[in-house]
Design a protein around this motif. Structure first.
Motif, PDB file in Angstrom:
ATOM      1  N   LEU A 233       0.832  -1.207   0.000  1.00 27.49           N
ATOM      2  CA  LEU A 233       0.000   0.000   0.000  1.00 27.49           C
ATOM      3  C   LEU A 233       0.864   1.253   0.000  1.00 27.49           C
ATOM      4  O   LEU A 233       1.730   1.430   0.846  1.00 27.49           O
ATOM      5  CB  LEU A 233      -0.907  -0.008   1.233  1.00 27.49           C
ATOM      6  N   ASP A 234       0.597   2.144  -0.962  1.00 31.36           N
ATOM      7  CA  ASP A 234       1.349   3.393  -1.084  1.00 31.36           C
ATOM      8  C   ASP A 234       0.455   4.607  -0.825  1.00 31.36           C
ATOM      9  O   ASP A 234       0.807   5.723  -1.166  1.00 31.36           O
ATOM     10  CB  ASP A 234       1.972   3.480  -2.483  1.00 31.36           C
ATOM     11  N   GLY A 235      -0.736   4.364  -0.267  1.00 31.64           N
ATOM     12  CA  GLY A 235      -1.642   5.461   0.039  1.00 31.64           C
ATOM     13  C   GLY A 235      -3.064   5.151  -0.422  1.00 31.64           C
ATOM     14  O   GLY A 235      -3.341   4.075  -0.976  1.00 31.64           O
ATOM     15  N   PHE A 236      -3.965   6.108  -0.190  1.00 35.12           N
ATOM     16  CA  PHE A 236      -5.357   5.972  -0.623  1.00 35.12           C
ATOM     17  C   PHE A 236      -5.681   7.144  -1.551  1.00 35.12           C
ATOM     18  O   PHE A 236      -5.368   8.302  -1.239  1.00 35.12           O
ATOM     19  CB  PHE A 236      -6.302   5.992   0.584  1.00 35.12           C
ATOM     20  N   ILE A 237      -6.297   6.843  -2.674  1.00 35.11           N
ATOM     21  CA  ILE A 237      -6.576   7.903  -3.653  1.00 35.11           C
ATOM     22  C   ILE A 237      -8.055   7.889  -4.059  1.00 35.11           C
ATOM     23  O   ILE A 237      -8.772   6.906  -3.825  1.00 35.11           O
ATOM     24  CB  ILE A 237      -5.672   7.774  -4.895  1.00 35.11           C
ATOM     25  N   GLY A 238      -8.451   8.991  -4.681  1.00 37.48           N
ATOM     26  CA  GLY A 238      -9.835   9.118  -5.133  1.00 37.48           C
ATOM     27  C   GLY A 238      -9.945   9.332  -6.627  1.00 37.48           C
ATOM     28  O   GLY A 238     -10.992   9.778  -7.114  1.00 37.48           O
ATOM     29  N   ASN A 239      -8.901   9.024  -7.380  1.00 34.68           N
ATOM     30  CA  ASN A 239      -8.928   9.179  -8.848  1.00 34.68           C
ATOM     31  C   ASN A 239      -9.898   8.171  -9.463  1.00 34.68           C
ATOM     32  O   ASN A 239     -10.065   7.047  -8.963  1.00 34.68           O
ATOM     33  CB  ASN A 239      -7.532   8.955  -9.418  1.00 34.68           C
ATOM     34  N   TYR A 240     -10.504   8.560 -10.593  1.00 34.25           N
ATOM     35  CA  TYR A 240     -11.464   7.681 -11.258  1.00 34.25           C
ATOM     36  C   TYR A 240     -11.131   7.439 -12.724  1.00 34.25           C
ATOM     37  O   TYR A 240     -11.622   6.482 -13.328  1.00 34.25           O
ATOM     38  CB  TYR A 240     -12.885   8.285 -11.162  1.00 34.25           C
ATOM     39  N   GLU A 241     -10.333   8.303 -13.331  1.00 34.38           N
ATOM     40  CA  GLU A 241     -10.072   8.192 -14.767  1.00 34.38           C
ATOM     41  C   GLU A 241      -8.617   7.806 -15.033  1.00 34.38           C
ATOM     42  O   GLU A 241      -7.714   8.086 -14.241  1.00 34.38           O
ATOM     43  CB  GLU A 241     -10.383   9.530 -15.452  1.00 34.38           C
ATOM     44  N   ASN A 242      -8.427   7.164 -16.187  1.00 34.79           N
ATOM     45  CA  ASN A 242      -7.100   6.837 -16.679  1.00 34.79           C
ATOM     46  C   ASN A 242      -6.292   6.007 -15.667  1.00 34.79           C
ATOM     47  O   ASN A 242      -5.132   6.289 -15.374  1.00 34.79           O
ATOM     48  CB  ASN A 242      -6.324   8.115 -17.021  1.00 34.79           C
ATOM     49  N   LEU A 243      -6.938   4.941 -15.146  1.00 34.88           N
ATOM     50  CA  LEU A 243      -6.269   4.053 -14.184  1.00 34.88           C
ATOM     51  C   LEU A 243      -6.806   2.634 -14.356  1.00 34.88           C
ATOM     52  O   LEU A 243      -7.723   2.389 -15.140  1.00 34.88           O
ATOM     53  CB  LEU A 243      -6.473   4.558 -12.752  1.00 34.88           C
ATOM     54  N   ARG A 244      -6.195   1.692 -13.625  1.00 34.41           N
ATOM     55  CA  ARG A 244      -6.620   0.295 -13.712  1.00 34.41           C
ATOM     56  C   ARG A 244      -6.957  -0.221 -12.318  1.00 34.41           C
ATOM     57  O   ARG A 244      -6.129  -0.175 -11.414  1.00 34.41           O
ATOM     58  CB  ARG A 244      -5.534  -0.567 -14.343  1.00 34.41           C
ATOM     59  N   LYS A 245      -8.190  -0.731 -12.175  1.00 34.76           N
ATOM     60  CA  LYS A 245      -8.641  -1.278 -10.899  1.00 34.76           C
ATOM     61  C   LYS A 245      -8.654  -2.808 -10.956  1.00 34.76           C
ATOM     62  O   LYS A 245      -8.933  -3.408 -11.999  1.00 34.76           O
ATOM     63  CB  LYS A 245     -10.051  -0.770 -10.569  1.00 34.76           C
ATOM     64  N   PHE A 246      -8.345  -3.410  -9.803  1.00 31.27           N
ATOM     65  CA  PHE A 246      -8.341  -4.870  -9.692  1.00 31.27           C
ATOM     66  C   PHE A 246      -8.977  -5.255  -8.367  1.00 31.27           C
ATOM     67  O   PHE A 246      -9.190  -4.422  -7.490  1.00 31.27           O
ATOM     68  CB  PHE A 246      -6.913  -5.413  -9.751  1.00 31.27           C
ATOM     69  N   ASN A 247      -9.258  -6.548  -8.229  1.00 36.06           N
ATOM     70  CA  ASN A 247      -9.861  -7.037  -6.984  1.00 36.06           C
ATOM     71  C   ASN A 247      -9.582  -8.532  -6.843  1.00 36.06           C
ATOM     72  O   ASN A 247      -9.572  -9.278  -7.831  1.00 36.06           O
ATOM     73  CB  ASN A 247     -11.375  -6.791  -7.007  1.00 36.06           C
TER      74      ASN A 247
END
Length: 533
Positions: A233-247
């Motif tokens: 973990l390198d922090g918590f962010i609130g960005n929504y665009e131009n990124l990749r989410k995983f689970n």
């Protein structure tokens, strides 16, 4: 409410003469103590390693009285150590004893040691030794209370805080180490193993997307990068665009802390410094198993050799297999569930592995009942000479340079030099200096000419560790007048356990050392876990 951390910058400091806090006197130890047989009483001499302890001896006739514990020793060069046990101190080492004038405990004295080391730094040498009179007059800096007296309560609280931090780091390290050792020993050796490509095992291998630090928006979604801490973990962010989410998968660090691998049960955003590895229909326990296996890539890569996308897909690892030769997912899940279930029942981590190691030990034939046979050392290892890197040639760095010392696993220096002796998974044997001591090096290291590099023909960490013990047993035959050179090493005979065919029983040696390692790791975890409570 979370307690604020203590900081050395948050207190006032004052100067105090050492003689105002300690009674200072020179050790009157008899030099005959060096000749006493091995025992359990520490013998303190000058030195910067091992708390100043040169050996452990028996109580001997004619030797001056034992010095009581809870004192500080300062050698001729000004190096200070806290002594938690009664001990001897040799007179030729010019050991100064600091006995507290007040009712000070271990934590108080541990704090004082750093202040003493700072006060004595670079002012004592062979030409100007640290005598008791000189030491008494020195001033040390200590935290003070509002009355200007030493703030002993702050010192104790600060040391306890630091000990807990260190304890947690040690626990994290040995938990992981014990778990990895258990993979070879506990249960998993009862199944077949097979080599697989990453590309054949993981349904999806995808690197995260670059997101500059300046573009981060505060939020609640975990941002996973290439750090080896906090589960990546390198922090918590609130960005929504131009990124990749995983689970529900694992991440592998491509750069930075290369090889770090963590399981993420939650939705997260991945940076371009990590690669997300997804299995098909895997549960949490399978991912935890896989994360530990994948993490072994740390040994292969470094800051100088990153894991790019092509390398990851072509990377190989071995996994337990089912009757069809496919990865045995059910077995992996079951194994990890056993470990986790036991963790929930016991405070001490990985006691399950420890108990299983003890059960294996009961099944393993003891050393004295095992059949042994003589072997020439040259039939077991390839023996090569080292190469000196003289002081004027040494460049500070992080590559271990193995010399003829009996301390620090034989490592004398860390350098940035490179020569033909660079080798990993090798054994060093001292031919000079501390003659006969043998050490195993699982990492890449350089070897000086006062050592011999032994490359085992059967490559396994634990059987190699067994060999180092057997080789070191021969050290009494050698000395400055009878060095352990290449020729003598080749014709050195050593006793090793054998199997029913009369061959070296490497499997037995491996198991024996694994069990011993797990038992020692359990003791370390037990000790450090108590520091947290």
């Amino acid at each position: 409410m979370k307690q604020n951390r203590l900081s050395l910058n948050d207190v006032e400091w004052g100067e105090f003469k050492i003689k105002d806090i300690f009674e200072v006197y020179l050790s009157k130890g008899d030099n005959k103590a060096d000749l006493l047989d091995c025992g359990n009483i520490p013998l303190i001499s000058s030195g910067f390693n091992s708390n100043g302890i040169t050996k452990f001896i028996n109580r001997g006739d004619g030797i001056s009285e034992i010095i009581p514990k809870n004192t500080i020793t300062v050698d001729m060069f000004g190096k200070a150590f806290y002594q938690d046990f009664d001990y001897y101190a040799v007179s030729h080492g010019r050991i100064n004893i600091l006995s507290p004038l007040y009712n000070l405990n271990k934590n108080h004295l541990l704090f004082c040691i750093n202040s003493i080391d700072n006060a004595t730094k670079n002012i004592f040498s062979y030409n100007r030794m640290c005598s008791s009179s000189r030491l008494s007059k020195l001033k040390i800096l200590l935290p003070v209370c509002n009355k200007g007296n030493p703030n002993w309560q702050f010192m104790e609280d600060y040391i306890k805080q630091e000990q807990k931090d260190i304890a947690q780091k040690v626990i994290d390290y040995y938990e992981q180490k014990m778990l990895e050792t258990s993979f070879d020993l506990v249960g998993l050796e009862d199944v077949e193993w097979k080599e697989f490509n990453f590309n054949d095992v993981f349904r999806k291998i995808q690197r995260g997307k670059r997101l500059k630090k300046d573009d981060h928006i505060d939020g609640n979604t975990p941002y996973i990068s290439s750090t080896s801490l906090n589960n990546g973990l390198d922090g918590f962010i609130g960005n929504y665009e131009n990124l990749r989410k995983f689970n529900n998968n694992i991440t592998l660090a491509n750069s930075g802390s290369v090889g770090s691998c963590f399981y993420h049960e939650y939705e997260y955003i991945a940076s371009d410094h990590v690669t997300s590895l997804t299995l098909d229909k895997a549960d949490k326990y399978i991912y935890l198993f896989m994360a530990t296996i994948v993490k072994r890539l740390e040994e292969k890569y470094s800051f100088n050799r990153e894991i790019n996308d092509k390398r990851i897909k072509n990377e190989k690892f071995i996994l337990p297999t089912d009757k069809n030769g496919e990865p045995n997912w059910a077995y992996m899940s079951k194994f990890m569930q056993k470990i986790e279930a036991e963790n929930l029942q016991k405070v001490l981590e990985y006691i399950y592995i420890y108990k299983l190691a003890i059960s294996y030990e009961k099944k393993l034939l003891p050393l004295h009942k095992k059949e042994w046979k003589e072997f020439w050392l040259e039939d077991i290892v390839d023996i090569e000479s080292g190469k000196d890197i003289y002081e004027r040639e040494r460049i500070d760095g992080n590559i271990p340079y193995v010399t003829a010392t009996a301390q620090n696993n034989g490592i004398g220096y860390f350098v940035n030099n490179i020569n033909k002796t660079l080798e990993e998974k090798a054994i060093s044997v001292n031919r000079n200096g501390s003659v006969g001591y043998a050490f195993y090096h699982d990492y890449k290291a350089l070897y000086g000419n006062d050592t011999r590099k032994l490359i085992p023909k059967y490559k396994n960490k634990y059987s190699s560790l067994f060999l180092t013990t057997v080789i070191t047993k021969q050290k009494e035959k050698y000395g400055y007048g009878y060095k352990m050179g290449t020729g003598r090493l080749k014709r050195q005979k050593i006793l090793l356990p054998i199997n029913e065919l009369g061959n070296i029983d490497f499997a037995y040696m491996k198991k024996y050392m694994q069990i011993g390692e797990i038992k020692e790791e359990y003791k370390i975890l037990d000790y450090y876990y108590k520091l947290l409570n």
